[in-house]
Structure formats: C-alpha cells, structure tokens
Design an enzyme around this catalytic site. Structure first.
Site, mmCIF file in Angstrom:
data_model
loop_
_atom_site.group_PDB
_atom_site.id
_atom_site.type_symbol
_atom_site.label_atom_id
_atom_site.label_comp_id
_atom_site.label_asym_id
_atom_site.label_seq_id
_atom_site.Cartn_x
_atom_site.Cartn_y
_atom_site.Cartn_z
ATOM 1 N N GLY A 14 0.840 -1.197 0.000
ATOM 2 C CA GLY A 14 0.000 0.000 0.000
ATOM 3 C C GLY A 14 0.871 1.241 0.000
ATOM 4 N N THR A 16 2.033 5.223 -0.107
ATOM 5 C CA THR A 16 1.711 6.276 -1.065
ATOM 6 C C THR A 16 1.625 5.723 -2.476
ATOM 7 O OG1 THR A 16 2.924 7.832 0.347
ATOM 8 C CG2 THR A 16 2.379 8.562 -1.866
ATOM 9 N N ILE A 44 3.975 -4.440 8.292
ATOM 10 C CA ILE A 44 5.084 -3.882 7.522
ATOM 11 C C ILE A 44 4.848 -2.388 7.370
ATOM 12 C CG2 ILE A 44 6.350 -3.947 5.335
ATOM 13 C CD1 ILE A 44 5.338 -6.827 4.994
ATOM 14 N N ALA A 52 7.264 16.562 0.657
ATOM 15 C CA ALA A 52 7.176 17.803 -0.094
ATOM 16 C C ALA A 52 7.051 17.408 -1.561
ATOM 17 C CB ALA A 52 8.433 18.648 0.128
ATOM 18 N N LYS A 80 3.339 25.194 -1.111
ATOM 19 C CA LYS A 80 4.786 25.249 -1.320
ATOM 20 C C LYS A 80 5.089 26.023 -2.600
ATOM 21 C CE LYS A 80 8.764 22.260 -2.273
ATOM 22 N NZ LYS A 80 9.213 20.878 -2.506
ATOM 23 N N TYR A 432 18.961 24.066 -22.069
ATOM 24 C CA TYR A 432 18.031 23.389 -22.956
ATOM 25 C C TYR A 432 17.252 22.355 -22.157
ATOM 26 C CZ TYR A 432 21.811 19.940 -22.920
ATOM 27 O OH TYR A 432 22.777 19.055 -22.523
#
Length: 502
Positions: A14, A16, A44, A52, A80, A432
C-alpha cells in the site's frame, strides 16, 4: 469483453505508491471492467515520513477527482512555492529554487540572459527580486495564481504542497475503496510463477490464502518483493554520484508561522530537510554513512531543529539508483520498488505519478507486448537519469572544502550528460530541455546561479534591446513583482480560510 484484456490487477503493497496507483486506476479504468485489489500488511510499515512535492502533483490530484480544500484538510497540507537551499554553494549562501519563472522572456530569449546582460553592466538587482514565488515564499505569503491577469507576475507563478505522506496514502485509500478497490490484509510468504513464461501467477499469504492476478504492480518498497526478489531484475547503483545512503527523520512541533516552502540545508556529510505542515514539522538528515555515524547524524539533526521533537527518530537505509527494468514480464514496479533518488528536489511522488501515467498510456493486455514494455522501461530509465543529473548538480557545483564529504562531491566524476550541460552554461548561459524532461531552464538556472557558477557570456540576442529600453523594462518588472508580493495575504491566513470546515 475481449478475453485477452486484463481482468485482475493485484497491487502488492500500500503506502503512497500503492494507493495512488489504486486511486488512479479506479478512476481511469473503473472497477466495473476490472478487478483491482491491494495486498498489504499492517505489520510492515511504510517509509513515508512527510512529503514535499512539486507542482505536477496538482494534475494527479485532479485526475483522482480530489477537491483541493478537502485534500488540504485531510492531509494537514501547506502550500509550497519553492525550495530554499542553504549552505550549498559555500557556507553562508542561500537561494530559492522557485516554482515559476524569473521575470519574462524578452526578444525571444530567456529572461536570465537579459538579467546577465544587466549584471555585466553592473546595474542588475539580485535575480531573486524578479521571482514572485521566491519572494512570496520568503515573505510567508501565498495566493493562488491568476492566469486571467496576462500581464501580471501572478499569471505565471506556480505552487505545490507539503503534506503528511501517511495521511495522503489514507486519503487515497478512502478514494480508491469508494470506487470499488478491495484491500486484503496479510503478509506474502510465497510467489508462484508460470513454469513456461516466468510470469507471476499468484501470491500466497501467511494465512494460506492464494491471490491470483493477470497483472501485478509492485509497490513493496525497497525490497521489491516481485520485481527483484522474485524476478531477479537487477539494480543500477548510482551511489558513486549520489553518495548519501541513509537518513534519520524526526517529527517536531508545528512552527509558529507556516512558511510556504521547503528548506534543504547542506551539512557536514549530507543535508537536512524541513517540511512545515499544519499539525507538525517534518525534519530529517540525509547523509553518507561513509563520512558520519548514525549517532553523529542524529545529534547533528537534533542540534538544528527549530521546534521540540514529538516522536522518536526513524532511521532509513537506501541505495540511490533504478531497477534495470521497472517492467519485467507481467510485473511493473512503482515507487521505491522501482528505484530511489533522494528527496532533495521533492521528486519521489512525481516519479510515482509519471509511472502511473506511463502505465496508463501503455496499458497491456494478456499478450504483454514486449515492444511496449521496452518503451516503458526506456522512458522510465531516461526520466530517472535526468532527475539524477539535476540532483548531482547540487553536489558537484559546490565550493565547499570544509569536510571530506564535500571534497568528494566537488571533485567526483559526473555523468557526461551533466558535464555537457555545465560546459554549455559556463560558456554562454544557454540551457536546454531534453525532450519532455521534468526540470525546466528556470530550475537549472536557479541552481547554477544560486551555487555561483558564472557564465562567460550571455545570448547575443539579449543585446538587441537598447540600453535605456532594457533598463526601463527591468525596472518595471521589478516594481510589478514587488507590488504583487505586497498585496498577497499571509500563507497562514490564506490556508486557514481554505481549511475552515464546511
């Protein structure tokens, strides 16, 4: 329904990555056409210690159908506007990598060339004075961009979020489960592969339950349960370029005033992060175990905390790099299972997000076309290399010689791709953007200039404007940017208004 279509997707892990994948798949494909289940174990833990992000997170949140104000409330998020880098060029230096441009382009050339022309004349103000997000960040102010104000600096500023990664994963789980994603609790003890193809057919849990799937998404973290432990895919180690291999994280009390930016402070053997959230502050020291011990790193971190600690420290070990293949047979690795690049530029969630988007573009059927898989792997590897080079720049473009760590970083061999960029910039300040790489010329300039790399020349077309006209335009830009900062509300007030209960 075509019998060759994928019917059962199993997401292993699971956190994020897993729940972002589940939320995105359930939104784009839907659970009426496909069965999506996550297998994870509460025994776990996940690595998330606070996140962030960069502006691209807004696109994923929209794709997932999130309401921004609700998201801010659910994840204790703050806004942010950029990242402040302290002590990276040399001790005492500080600069902001802003989310938005400096000034405006003139005569078809990037703004920084006009500014460098002024600098050569001796009339230039600090370039940060032309960055609305940079100035607003340091002033503790925020408001949403105004794309309708075409001639205003408000039109081109951008923003991201700082939030609690564990709460974000929980929020994604709520979203995914409401759309029909199922969750199975349990530790995986065995993986069964097809004897002929080598594809993963099923996983067995500790309680004996078998879970079969057509397609597996490995979000099992650093261990890479399927991509590495089962398929033995291999890993490309980039520790030579990015020598930090450990981190210690500590949660502390909330800051009195919430700054709308992340801070990264270079230290003796790595760097320290500070991520301000509504409810508390995330802090950590990313360091090289070759140059400092765990105890010394923790003592250094504790010494530089802005608020008192509210939790025990957590130590993490990692190896920067990427899997040789992030898609192998019928397994795609996403998140830490795919690779790891330290969070210096807040790219961890972005790399999850782009992997999901790339997977959607190359969504397979049961044939698992190898050309699609090769394309996916090639693009993923290029993306990781491009982010890697940008991170390396922060280390190699230092003047610090006050510790063995920084002596190594300053003198280490760097990739040829980065060497070329630096050489071009040093000659004529040209920047670039390769293909659709993540970091723009603004980002590269922010680090080059912030870490005292001086180009010999600027773009010849920057000389087209008459001196008087150039000076007037630059002065007008400066005044307009200052006025915008003056009228912006404080970040604290703005956030409080948005997060009021409905």
């Amino acid at each position: 329904m075509n019998p060759n279509n994928i019917k059962n997707v199993v997401i292993v892990g699971g956190g994020t990555a897993g729940w972002m994948a589940a939320a995105a798949l359930s939104k784009t494909i839907g659970t009426n056409n496909i069965n999506i289940q996550i297998v994870e174990s509460e025994e776990i833990g996940t690595v998330g210690v606070g996140e962030a992000t960069i502006p691209h997170i807004k696109y994923f949140n929209r794709l997932a159908g999130l309401d921004e104000n609700e998201f801010l409330r659910q994840t204790n998020a703050t806004f942010k506007l950029g990242i402040e880098f302290v002590n990276w060029g040399k001790l005492g230096d500080s600069y902001v990598h802003p989310f938005g441009p400096y000034g405006i382009d003139m005569q078809g050339v990037h703004f920084h060339h006009t500014w460098l022309r002024q600098k050569h004349k001796g009339t230039a103000k600090p370039v940060d004075q032309f960055s609305l997000p940079g100035l607003a960040a340091k002033a503790g102010k925020f408001q949403h961009p105004r794309p309708d104000l075409k001639a205003s600096p408000f039109s081109s500023m951008d923003y991201a979020y700082q939030f609690d990664a564990a709460l974000y994963a929980k929020y994604m789980r709520d979203v995914a489960e409401k759309r029909g994603v199922t969750r199975t609790e349990g530790k995986i003890v065995k993986v069964k592969q097809n004897a002929d193809s080598g594809n993963v057919e099923s996983i067995e849990l500790e309680n004996g339950k078998l879970i079969s799937g057509d397609f597996f998404i490995d979000c099992s973290g650093f261990k890479g349960l399927l991509i590495e432990e089962t398929l033995k895919t291999g890993y490309e180690d980039w520790t030579h370029y990015l020598p930090c291999d450990r981190a210690v994280a500590v949660l502390t009390e909330r800051l009195d005033m919430l700054p709308p930016y992340t801070r990264a402070t270079a230290k003796e053997a790595g760097w320290q992060w500070r991520i301000p959230l509504q409810s508390r502050t995330g802090n950590g020291y990313v360091y090289s175990s070759q140059y400092i011990s765990d105890d010394e790193a923790l003592a250094s971190l504790n010494q530089d905390l802005d608020t008192p600690a509210i939790a025990e420290p957590r130590f993490l070990r990692f190896k920067t790099g990427v899997r040789n293949k992030t898609w192998n047979k019928n397994v795609v690795a996403i998140g830490l299972a795919a690779g790891f690049l330290e969070p210096l530029e807040s790219t961890s969630i972005h790399l999850i997000q782009t992997a999901i988007a790339r997977l959607m573009t190359n969504w397979p059927d049961k044939s698992f076309n190898q050309h699609d898989i090769d394309y996916f792997n090639r693009k993923t590897h290029t993306e990781y290399e491009q982010v890697r080079d940008f991170l390396i720049l922060h280390y190699c473009a230092t003047e610090r010689n006050d510790s063995p760590f920084w002596n190594y970083c300053r003198t280490m061999d760097i990739p040829k791709t980065l060497e070329e960029r630096i050489s071009i910039y040093k000659e004529n300040a040209r920047l670039y953007r390769e293909d659709i790489e993540l970091f723009s010329s603004v980002s590269w300039f922010a680090v080059f200039n912030g870490q005292n790399i001086e180009p010999k020349r600027y773009h010849p077309l920057a000389d087209i404007l008459e001196d008087d006209l150039m000076e007037r335009r630059m002065a007008e830009l400066h005044r307009a940017t200052q006025r915008c900062v003056e009228v912006m509300p404080s970040h604290e007030e703005y956030l409080r208004d948005l997060c009021k209960p409905k």
